[in-house]
Motif scaffolding. Structure first.
Motif, PDB file in Angstrom:
ATOM      1  N   LEU A  23      13.423  -9.871   8.217  1.00  0.00           N
ATOM      2  CA  LEU A  23      13.183 -11.261   7.831  1.00  0.00           C
ATOM      3  C   LEU A  23      11.759 -11.463   7.321  1.00  0.00           C
ATOM      4  O   LEU A  23      11.523 -12.290   6.429  1.00  0.00           O
ATOM      5  N   THR A  24      10.805 -10.712   7.867  1.00  0.00           N
ATOM      6  CA  THR A  24       9.427 -10.819   7.388  1.00  0.00           C
ATOM      7  C   THR A  24       9.317 -10.370   5.942  1.00  0.00           C
ATOM      8  O   THR A  24       8.680 -11.030   5.107  1.00  0.00           O
ATOM      9  N   TYR A  25       9.945  -9.251   5.608  1.00  0.00           N
ATOM     10  CA  TYR A  25       9.850  -8.720   4.247  1.00  0.00           C
ATOM     11  C   TYR A  25      10.629  -9.551   3.234  1.00  0.00           C
ATOM     12  O   TYR A  25      10.419  -9.410   2.028  1.00  0.00           O
ATOM     13  N   THR A  26      11.515 -10.398   3.706  1.00  0.00           N
ATOM     14  CA  THR A  26      12.289 -11.250   2.794  1.00  0.00           C
ATOM     15  C   THR A  26      11.901 -12.727   2.914  1.00  0.00           C
ATOM     16  O   THR A  26      12.600 -13.588   2.384  1.00  0.00           O
ATOM     17  N   MET A 148      12.691  -1.948   1.460  1.00  0.00           N
ATOM     18  CA  MET A 148      12.167  -3.242   1.030  1.00  0.00           C
ATOM     19  C   MET A 148      10.691  -3.144   0.670  1.00  0.00           C
ATOM     20  O   MET A 148      10.242  -3.747  -0.317  1.00  0.00           O
ATOM     21  N   LEU A 149       9.930  -2.382   1.441  1.00  0.00           N
ATOM     22  CA  LEU A 149       8.515  -2.226   1.124  1.00  0.00           C
ATOM     23  C   LEU A 149       8.326  -1.510  -0.212  1.00  0.00           C
ATOM     24  O   LEU A 149       7.440  -1.874  -0.999  1.00  0.00           O
ATOM     25  N   ALA A 150       9.152  -0.501  -0.476  1.00  0.00           N
ATOM     26  CA  ALA A 150       9.067   0.167  -1.777  1.00  0.00           C
ATOM     27  C   ALA A 150       9.389  -0.800  -2.908  1.00  0.00           C
ATOM     28  O   ALA A 150       8.770  -0.751  -3.984  1.00  0.00           O
ATOM     29  N   THR A 151      10.343  -1.691  -2.684  1.00  0.00           N
ATOM     30  CA  THR A 151      10.698  -2.692  -3.690  1.00  0.00           C
ATOM     31  C   THR A 151       9.549  -3.678  -3.887  1.00  0.00           C
ATOM     32  O   THR A 151       9.233  -4.059  -5.030  1.00  0.00           O
ATOM     33  N   LEU A 152       8.927  -4.107  -2.807  1.00  0.00           N
ATOM     34  CA  LEU A 152       7.805  -5.027  -2.914  1.00  0.00           C
ATOM     35  C   LEU A 152       6.633  -4.389  -3.656  1.00  0.00           C
ATOM     36  O   LEU A 152       5.918  -5.065  -4.400  1.00  0.00           O
ATOM     37  N   GLN A 153       6.438  -3.099  -3.471  1.00  0.00           N
ATOM     38  CA  GLN A 153       5.403  -2.401  -4.239  1.00  0.00           C
ATOM     39  C   GLN A 153       5.747  -2.392  -5.726  1.00  0.00           C
ATOM     40  O   GLN A 153       4.894  -2.637  -6.580  1.00  0.00           O
ATOM     41  N   ARG A 157       3.617  -7.821  -7.235  1.00  0.00           N
ATOM     42  CA  ARG A 157       3.122  -9.146  -6.847  1.00  0.00           C
ATOM     43  C   ARG A 157       2.166  -9.036  -5.668  1.00  0.00           C
ATOM     44  O   ARG A 157       2.527  -8.485  -4.626  1.00  0.00           O
ATOM     45  N   PRO A 158       0.940  -9.555  -5.789  1.00  0.00           N
ATOM     46  CA  PRO A 158       0.005  -9.497  -4.661  1.00  0.00           C
ATOM     47  C   PRO A 158       0.344 -10.516  -3.587  1.00  0.00           C
ATOM     48  O   PRO A 158       1.046 -11.505  -3.834  1.00  0.00           O
ATOM     49  N   GLY A 159      -0.150 -10.256  -2.399  1.00  0.00           N
ATOM     50  CA  GLY A 159      -0.046 -11.213  -1.312  1.00  0.00           C
ATOM     51  C   GLY A 159       1.260 -11.211  -0.555  1.00  0.00           C
ATOM     52  O   GLY A 159       1.462 -12.051   0.325  1.00  0.00           O
ATOM     53  N   LEU A 160       2.163 -10.277  -0.840  1.00  0.00           N
ATOM     54  CA  LEU A 160       3.467 -10.270  -0.173  1.00  0.00           C
ATOM     55  C   LEU A 160       3.504  -9.352   1.053  1.00  0.00           C
ATOM     56  O   LEU A 160       4.384  -9.507   1.898  1.00  0.00           O
ATOM     57  N   VAL A 161       2.596  -8.397   1.130  1.00  0.00           N
ATOM     58  CA  VAL A 161       2.636  -7.374   2.173  1.00  0.00           C
ATOM     59  C   VAL A 161       1.292  -7.324   2.888  1.00  0.00           C
ATOM     60  O   VAL A 161       0.238  -7.214   2.255  1.00  0.00           O
ATOM     61  N   ARG A 162       1.347  -7.414   4.198  1.00  0.00           N
ATOM     62  CA  ARG A 162       0.114  -7.382   4.992  1.00  0.00           C
ATOM     63  C   ARG A 162      -0.467  -5.978   5.033  1.00  0.00           C
ATOM     64  O   ARG A 162       0.224  -4.978   4.893  1.00  0.00           O
ATOM     65  N   ASP A 163      -1.772  -5.909   5.255  1.00  0.00           N
ATOM     66  CA  ASP A 163      -2.457  -4.647   5.473  1.00  0.00           C
ATOM     67  C   ASP A 163      -2.992  -4.639   6.898  1.00  0.00           C
ATOM     68  O   ASP A 163      -2.788  -5.600   7.648  1.00  0.00           O
ATOM     69  N   GLY A 164      -3.664  -3.594   7.291  1.00  0.00           N
ATOM     70  CA  GLY A 164      -4.194  -3.509   8.642  1.00  0.00           C
ATOM     71  C   GLY A 164      -5.266  -2.452   8.731  1.00  0.00           C
ATOM     72  O   GLY A 164      -5.554  -1.733   7.764  1.00  0.00           O
ATOM     73  N   SER A 340      -0.716  -0.880   5.211  1.00  0.00           N
ATOM     74  CA  SER A 340       0.137  -0.631   4.051  1.00  0.00           C
ATOM     75  C   SER A 340      -0.370   0.545   3.221  1.00  0.00           C
ATOM     76  O   SER A 340      -0.392   0.500   1.992  1.00  0.00           O
ATOM     77  N   ARG A 341      -0.767   1.615   3.917  1.00  0.00           N
ATOM     78  CA  ARG A 341      -1.295   2.807   3.240  1.00  0.00           C
ATOM     79  C   ARG A 341      -1.367   3.944   4.257  1.00  0.00           C
ATOM     80  O   ARG A 341      -1.349   3.710   5.468  1.00  0.00           O
ATOM     81  N   PRO A 342      -1.486   5.174   3.769  1.00  0.00           N
ATOM     82  CA  PRO A 342      -1.698   6.287   4.694  1.00  0.00           C
ATOM     83  C   PRO A 342      -3.084   6.225   5.334  1.00  0.00           C
ATOM     84  O   PRO A 342      -4.022   5.657   4.762  1.00  0.00           O
ATOM     85  N   ALA A 343      -3.204   6.808   6.502  1.00  0.00           N
ATOM     86  CA  ALA A 343      -4.500   6.907   7.173  1.00  0.00           C
ATOM     87  C   ALA A 343      -5.291   8.076   6.598  1.00  0.00           C
ATOM     88  O   ALA A 343      -4.715   9.044   6.095  1.00  0.00           O
ATOM     89  N   PRO A 344      -6.612   8.023   6.667  1.00  0.00           N
ATOM     90  CA  PRO A 344      -7.408   9.149   6.166  1.00  0.00           C
ATOM     91  C   PRO A 344      -7.044  10.455   6.862  1.00  0.00           C
ATOM     92  O   PRO A 344      -6.628  10.465   8.032  1.00  0.00           O
ATOM     93  N   ALA A 345      -7.195  11.546   6.147  1.00  0.00           N
ATOM     94  CA  ALA A 345      -6.876  12.853   6.701  1.00  0.00           C
ATOM     95  C   ALA A 345      -7.709  13.118   7.952  1.00  0.00           C
ATOM     96  O   ALA A 345      -8.921  12.890   7.966  1.00  0.00           O
TER      97      ALA A 345
END
Length: 440
Positions: A23-26, A148-153, A157-164, A340-345
């Protein structure tokens, strides 16, 4: 509290979390939900109703014997009846109707769960034992959360997916780790929610080999591109070279090169410099294989990958995860859309395997050199279309999960697969090489 009660409580909590993610992603404008952002992906509103229809098929109908809620929509949400590029043309449920439908299904599913008894959960019916049908629906919904995340990418469109926030990486250390020769047990053991393609567990004997301690980073992959790796057919298998030329591929998906030489990427609608310390993602199998050849290496087989990830040579048994059997914690891996990204090596030393390989779970799916084929003694369950119809020499195996993968939907023995041209998925890789007799 009985074991059955604890299992039911766990399933109920997982169902709530998984649905919250969907529901969050939609929770976006209806126009974005019904639009097809790429022919590679379904409209998000299709995924939303599909997870409810799948849950109805396997929990309400197959497990509980209930009558269909809306049988007329079954074919609309059958993933094999209509390819993704055709789904926008179907008379799909609208966003509000889809939410109402899946909420109704979920209410009935919780009723079924509430009525489950010890004999159901610990009996011999394979759909009931261990709550298998619920686990099937749960893992399926989380897999669509990643879709869904791949589709949002792809939407740009910016602002649809949170980062952390993510932990810092650890530069330095050995580039590769040695996995000595010997047998190991490959595949799922007693995990009641493992898929048919992970079974049966079987012994595999491997010669000694080296495998990268960490996934290949953006910085390392940029060196391949800057050295003309995309322009030199020596590094590409013939089919991959034809694909690269036909598609005009010159860098990972979403990457662009600035006139001054710097690399930039588009990440969920925002442009940013490519971080050299992150594992590279959005590369096809062909690109991963070409890099490995350029580097004088190769991709690991899936058996090599699994042994390096989950085998404990001291105990002589397979672990659920590289670090052991404990469920993934924040110090182990980057999973579940923590960012919303990989962590550093090098960010997760506590998640290392017995052989010292790190970040094998989470961050990026890792391409292997193996085709998706059945294990000896494979039996399809509960339906052929989950695994069996994909076996052969069309799909390559990926392992390990990505930053977008929920912890419930990945383990050391979990097998993912896709066509070698796919780049919209959150996929990267690591390399391997045989050990010389002296090294072994």
């Amino acid at each position: 509290m009985t074991a059955a009660t604890r299992l039911k409580d766990r399933i109920a909590a997982e169902l709530e979390e998984g649905r919250g993610r969907s529901l969050t992603y939609t929770d976006i404008d209806d126009d974005l939900l019904v639009r097809q952002h790429s022919p590679l992906m379904s409209p998000l509103v299709w995924d939303l109703a599909h997870v409810g229809n799948y849950e109805e098929l396997w929990v309400l109908r197959a497990l509980a014997g209930a009558e269909p809620t809306r049988p007329e929509i079954d074919t609309l949400y059958d993933a094999f009846a209509h390819p993704r590029k055709e789904r926008p043309l179907l008379p799909l449920l609208g966003p509000a109707e889809a939410r109402t439908y899946i909420a109704g299904v979920r209410g009935r599913v919780l009723d079924v769960l509430d009525l489950m008894e010890d004999g159901d959960l610990y009996g011999h019916d394979p759909l009931r034992a261990g709550g298998f049908a619920f686990g099937l629906a749960l893992q399926h919904e989380h897999q669509h959360g990643e879709t869904m995340l791949a589709t949002l990418q792809l939407s740009g469109r910016p602002g649809l997916v949170r980062d952390g926030a993510l932990p810092a990486g650890r530069p330095g250390g050995p580039a590769e780790v040695l996995v000595p020769a010997g047998p190991f047990r490959m595949g799922a053991g007693s995990d009641p929610w493992a898929y048919d393609n992970e079974r049966p567990a079987h012994e595999v004997d491997l010669p000694a080999y080296w495998i990268d301690r960490l996934p290949v980073t953006c910085g390392a992959f940029a060196a391949f591109a800057e050295d003309g790796g995309y322009d030199d057919p020596r590094w590409w298998v013939p089919r991959g070279w034809r694909w690269r030329v036909r598609q005009g591929v010159t860098a990972p998906l979403y990457w662009t090169r600035e006139p001054g030489g710097g690399w930039w990427r588009s990440r969920f609608g925002r442009m940013e410099p490519v971080p050299p310390e992150e594992p590279v993602q959005h590369v096809s199998w062909y690109e991963a294989d070409a890099y490995a050849r350029w580097a004088g290496r190769r991709l690991p087989t899936e058996a090599e990958w699994e042994k390096a990830c989950g085998w404990d040579p001291r105990a002589g048994r397979a672990r659920a995860y590289p670090w052991g059997d404990a469920v993934p914690g924040p110090g182990h891996a980057n999973l579940g859309h923590r960012a919303s990204r990989p962590a550093p090596a090098g960010a997760f030393p506590a998640g290392a395997s017995r052989y010292g390989a790190e970040q094998m779970i989470g961050d990026v799916w890792e391409w292997t050199g193996s085709w998706f084929v059945p294990y000896p003694g494979f039996r399809a369950f509960p339906y052929r279309e989950y695994s069996e119809v994909f076996f052969g020499r069309d799909h390559r195996v990926l392992r390990g999960g990505s930053w977008a993968t929920h912890a419930l939907a990945v383990r050391a023995c979990f097998r993912n697969w896709d066509l070698p041209i796919r780049r919209q998925i959150f996929a990267g890789f690591r390399c391997a090489r045989p050990a010389s007799p002296e090294e072994a």
